[in-house]
Structure formats: structure tokens, C-alpha cells
Motif scaffolding. Sequence first.
Motif, mmCIF file in Angstrom:
data_model
loop_
_atom_site.group_PDB
_atom_site.id
_atom_site.type_symbol
_atom_site.label_atom_id
_atom_site.label_comp_id
_atom_site.label_asym_id
_atom_site.label_seq_id
_atom_site.Cartn_x
_atom_site.Cartn_y
_atom_site.Cartn_z
ATOM 1 N N VAL A 122 -16.378 20.160 48.228
ATOM 2 C CA VAL A 122 -14.972 20.509 48.000
ATOM 3 C C VAL A 122 -14.757 22.011 48.129
ATOM 4 O O VAL A 122 -13.756 22.475 48.691
ATOM 5 N N SER A 123 -15.697 22.800 47.631
ATOM 6 C CA SER A 123 -15.519 24.255 47.646
ATOM 7 C C SER A 123 -15.559 24.820 49.066
ATOM 8 O O SER A 123 -15.060 25.923 49.299
ATOM 9 N N ARG A 124 -16.157 24.091 49.995
ATOM 10 C CA ARG A 124 -16.204 24.571 51.379
ATOM 11 C C ARG A 124 -14.895 24.350 52.118
ATOM 12 O O ARG A 124 -14.743 24.803 53.256
ATOM 13 N N LEU A 125 -13.949 23.640 51.499
ATOM 14 C CA LEU A 125 -12.635 23.481 52.118
ATOM 15 C C LEU A 125 -11.863 24.793 52.021
ATOM 16 O O LEU A 125 -12.130 25.637 51.164
ATOM 17 N N GLY A 126 -10.891 24.968 52.902
ATOM 18 C CA GLY A 126 -10.016 26.131 52.811
ATOM 19 C C GLY A 126 -9.149 26.046 51.571
ATOM 20 O O GLY A 126 -9.044 25.010 50.917
ATOM 21 N N SER A 127 -8.503 27.162 51.240
ATOM 22 C CA SER A 127 -7.665 27.166 50.043
ATOM 23 C C SER A 127 -6.481 26.219 50.164
ATOM 24 O O SER A 127 -5.854 25.870 49.164
ATOM 25 N N ASN A 128 -6.162 25.788 51.389
ATOM 26 C CA ASN A 128 -5.087 24.809 51.559
ATOM 27 C C ASN A 128 -5.628 23.388 51.635
ATOM 28 O O ASN A 128 -4.896 22.448 51.960
ATOM 29 N N GLY A 129 -6.928 23.191 51.370
ATOM 30 C CA GLY A 129 -7.515 21.858 51.413
ATOM 31 C C GLY A 129 -6.983 20.962 50.309
ATOM 32 O O GLY A 129 -6.625 21.424 49.223
ATOM 33 N N GLU A 130 -6.935 19.666 50.584
ATOM 34 C CA GLU A 130 -6.479 18.681 49.605
ATOM 35 C C GLU A 130 -7.531 17.593 49.474
ATOM 36 O O GLU A 130 -8.162 17.186 50.464
ATOM 37 N N VAL A 131 -7.716 17.105 48.242
ATOM 38 C CA VAL A 131 -8.788 16.161 47.945
ATOM 39 C C VAL A 131 -8.220 14.991 47.144
ATOM 40 O O VAL A 131 -7.429 15.183 46.219
ATOM 41 N N LEU A 132 -8.643 13.781 47.526
ATOM 42 C CA LEU A 132 -8.373 12.587 46.723
ATOM 43 C C LEU A 132 -9.689 12.195 46.066
ATOM 44 O O LEU A 132 -10.642 11.819 46.742
ATOM 45 N N LEU A 133 -9.752 12.291 44.732
ATOM 46 C CA LEU A 133 -10.979 12.030 43.984
ATOM 47 C C LEU A 133 -10.921 10.622 43.394
ATOM 48 O O LEU A 133 -10.000 10.280 42.656
#
Length: 595
Positions: A122-133
Motif C-alpha cells: 500500500v505504501s508504494r502507491l502514490g499519494s492519490n492511490g486508493e485501496v479497498l481493504l
Amino acid sequence: MLSFLALPASLASVLIAAVAAVICLLFLIKPARIRIAVASTLIWQRALGEKRAHHRRRRWIVSLIAALLIGSSLALAVTRPQLGGSRQRVVVVLDNTVSMSARTAHGSSRWNRAVAAARALVSRLGSNGEVLLLDTAGTEAAAGFVSRDEALVQLTRLRPSSRMGGRVPPLPVGEAFGGAHLFTDGVGIDAVPTGVTVYSVFEAAANVGITGFEARPLPGDPTRYQAFIQIANTGPMPKPVALDVRGAGGFHVSRELEVAAETVINLGLDVTSVAKGPLQARILTPGDAFPLDDSAYCVVLPHREKRILLVTSGNPPLEDSLRALPGVSLAVKRPASNLPMPAFDTYIFDRYAPADPPAAGALLFRPPPTPWLDASWQATGKVTKLAWDDAHPLSAGVSWRSVRLDAARSTAAPEGRAVVTADTGRGNRQAVVVAGEAKARWAAAGFALNDSNLPLQTGFPVFLVNAVNWLASGPELTSASVGLVELPLREAEVFEVAGNRVAATRTPDRTLFEATGPGVYLVRSGEKEDRIVVVNANDLRVAQINHRRIDGVGVEDGEATREAVSWPEPGILLLVLALVLLTIEWASFSRGATE
């Protein structure tokens, strides 16, 4: 590719151009001339030469460029620019079934290893990344796609569950995302949807667990009790095991055992000296990686001789059958209008019913109409085809298929109270044996024994034993596995043995609570008797922490904990740049290097 989070690209471009234009216009405005009277212009003419004019223009251009850079940086920071184009969307699924709590060789757990690997992804995503956990046990409600930072916070809140099995939740439909990633040990789930990348945190671990523990009376002598223990070694190496069993009244037994790899052993212990109450069994094994199944509980019920009162005008087959039951003391009385009801463990009434409900459980054969029985009998006649409820304690081990009733009566019983039913015509089934509760439990048969062939059946003594055990006073005993426990009770309250109340969820027809480990719980529902629920991790599948069913890309410990460096958002960097340029411009202006 540059995108903007706060404004559309067109408005962001207009804002930046407008700021640059305003700065240029401000620099083109000449300040008003100030007239000063001097005695002579000779000194000023010498100071203002051609060379001096060139220096002033260069300073003016440098100041303009600095102002444009400062203004553009501030304007661009307001738009929250983002490198990398459109938002990155990923789905992260964490396996939080019970086997993920197993410890690894490094002293951590499979769960901690999976969370660390998920954080790194998750941390390797850009600051605009979105995650469904998501999680496989379904203990956490999905909050939808959230920002990278919020997903990292959610990861810290997620916990492993005590549920044995799980599944990968359905992935979003109709929403574009860049991929789905599952972090698992491959034990608690057995199917993965197509397109999901599997990361394995599996590591073989030693585990010796208690996979069976119960106490029951001996079939030939109900006054004696024996505990049966099953211990399984699901690890790859033989293990020494120290067993310790404790109970009420100072009962204590210990054993030293050696359990071979991938082996199950069984033990029996005489626990007759425990009058009643819970027993706890614990095992201690060096290097054990899974503590959940290292303890187990069972309950010893009262096992003294049961006192039974039979009220009958004369029924030798019934009297002889009762006297032949082990662990029973029988007293016989004849019916009377005001027959006293002395204290007994169980009452059996043959074609008789007292006016008031007895204080202990009662079994009645063809009782006369009595208000406390709450059963309206009607003549049914001869019955040859009976059906029965296998789940009811009265029917356990009894086959009613060969029973014939010559003069039966039946009643319409609510669901759950009918024990044996008969077809009364046109597919209408009514109960011929019904159970209920007044002051205590009762069971009533709508036929007399001499009007049936039941006394001749091999299941008749079994039926009497079931009735005596079920009607005897005392709480009902229920067994359950760790995890979500469901009870068919409404508005029930759940307590630990120590008296602490346990959070429970109530539905219109049942009560649910989460048991995170082995234990004994007391359940109270309305005015009914308390129910004892014994929760254990006795399922052998729980102990099989090395039984991997799916594989995946291995996750190394070093790789799992190596998170990408999280740089500040570009907008923050632009604000810092504007501050640095402003500082340089102020210092240059103070020293006369710029206009």
C-alpha cells in the motif's frame, strides 16, 4: 503526466496563467516620479551612466523571474498537483482466519507478516492511490475504496479472528481497479478467484493441540464419570507433552506423554471424584507455535444415583424396565386424588397426572386432561407409521419405525415441542409424544404402554434412559467451537463463569456471541433454566495449521518490512520551494542585488 486533485486541469491552467499575468503587470507599472530640487546635476549625470542602466535592467529581470516562480509555485500548490496520471486503485485482501495466529521462527506471527507485506504494497502507491481493504473471515465491514493513508490506518485496526474457515469476499463489480492482492498462509481458505495475486506467508510450525475433551457417565454405571481426551501432534517432529487436568474439589491429574509427528492419541481419566462442575485440560509443549488449542474445557454433570417415583395402578413391564436401569432408585405409589409429591429427581405417571406441576421433570403416559400440560389431546385411533425428531434428546438412539399404537391420542404441538408425530389423515401430522416445560420439563405420550408394542422394542430402555437424563433438573449442556457461537434462544444474556458479561447480538429467533478462545459460558434466557455452553478449539481442522491448500508468491521477512519511502505530496514541495525562493529574493533585495 500531471493531474490535479483540487481543480480540473483546465481551471488549474487558467489559475497559474492568471497569477503569472498579474505578476507581470505589477512589474510593468512604473512608480510615480518624485521631484527633488538639487543645486547641480553634474554629480547625478556622472553616477547615471550607460553601464548603470544595464545593471538595473538585469536586476529587474531577475526580480521578475523570482516573483513568477514564487507566484506559480503557490498557485500550483493550491491545485494539489499529482504526478502519474489517474488514481491507482487496488484491492487488498487479508486472510484473518485462525491459523494466521501461528507463530513463525522469528517469534512474530503469520498475521504480522501478512500485515507488514500489505503495508509495504500500500505504501508504494502514490499519494492519490486508493485501496479497498477486505478480510476473509468477514469480521470487518468493507468501507469501500479509501485513500492510501486511510488504508494504512485501517491495517492497524484489523485483527485475526478465531474463525476456522473463510473465503475471499466478492471483488467490486463495475469499478475499475488495478489488481487484487491476497495475503494468506493458504490454510483457512481453499479457493481464490481468477485474477487475484496470492502472497504466501506460510511457514511450517510445530503444533500439539487438544482436539477432543468431554466427560460422560459410564454406560453400565451412570454414577461413575470418565473424561476422554484426544491430543494431536500436527507438526513434522515428535514432541514431549505435559498434560494437566484440574477440576472442582481440588481434582488434579498430570501426565507426561510423547506424541509422534502427525499422530493422534486418546486418553481416559476417571473423574468420578468430581461431584459436578467444569474441568480444564492444559498441555505444555516446547516450541509450540499455536496456543489456541493448548487448553480445553468440559463439564461434569451430577452423577449420583437418581431417585425416581413411579405412580401407576399397576404396570409390571414399566416397573421392571425402570428397576433394570443402572444408577436408579425406584419408588412406586398408587394414584390418589391428593397424592403428596415428595422430592424426587424424576416422576413417571402412568395414566395419571397431578393437579399441580411437580417440582422436578415428569414423564407421563396417556395422562388425563391437565391444564399445566398445555396439550389438547384428541382421539386418533390406530397408528402404524410414526416419524420422530432425531435432534431431540428423547429420541437419541431410538427408532420408532417398528412401534405400533392401537389406541393413540394426538395433539397439535408448536414447532420444537413435537418429539414423535403420526399421520392423522390427508397429510396432517400431529404429535403423539410432546415435550414442554412448567415448573420443570415434562414429556407426555398420548398412549398407554399396554396399548402399544413399545415395551417390546429394544429401544424402550434407551427411551427411558433418555427421559430420565433429560428430565433431571439442571442446566442444558451445549458444545460449540471457537468463533461465532449461535444459540436458538431469544433475548439471551451470555456470561463468563467468573460473572463477566459477554457482548452478544440478538435476532428475533437466536442469540450470537464471539468466543475468541476455549471457555465455559453461562447463558440465561428469560425465565428458562440456564444453559451451559462449552467452547473449545476441538476441531482437528483448527490444529492443522500446516495443512496448506493454496500456494502463492513467498514473502520474505526483510521484503515484507521494507516499505517504500513516502515522499510528501508535490503541493507541499512547491510550498517549500516558494518559501526558499522568497527567502533568497528578500536577501538579494536587502543587499541591492535585485530591484
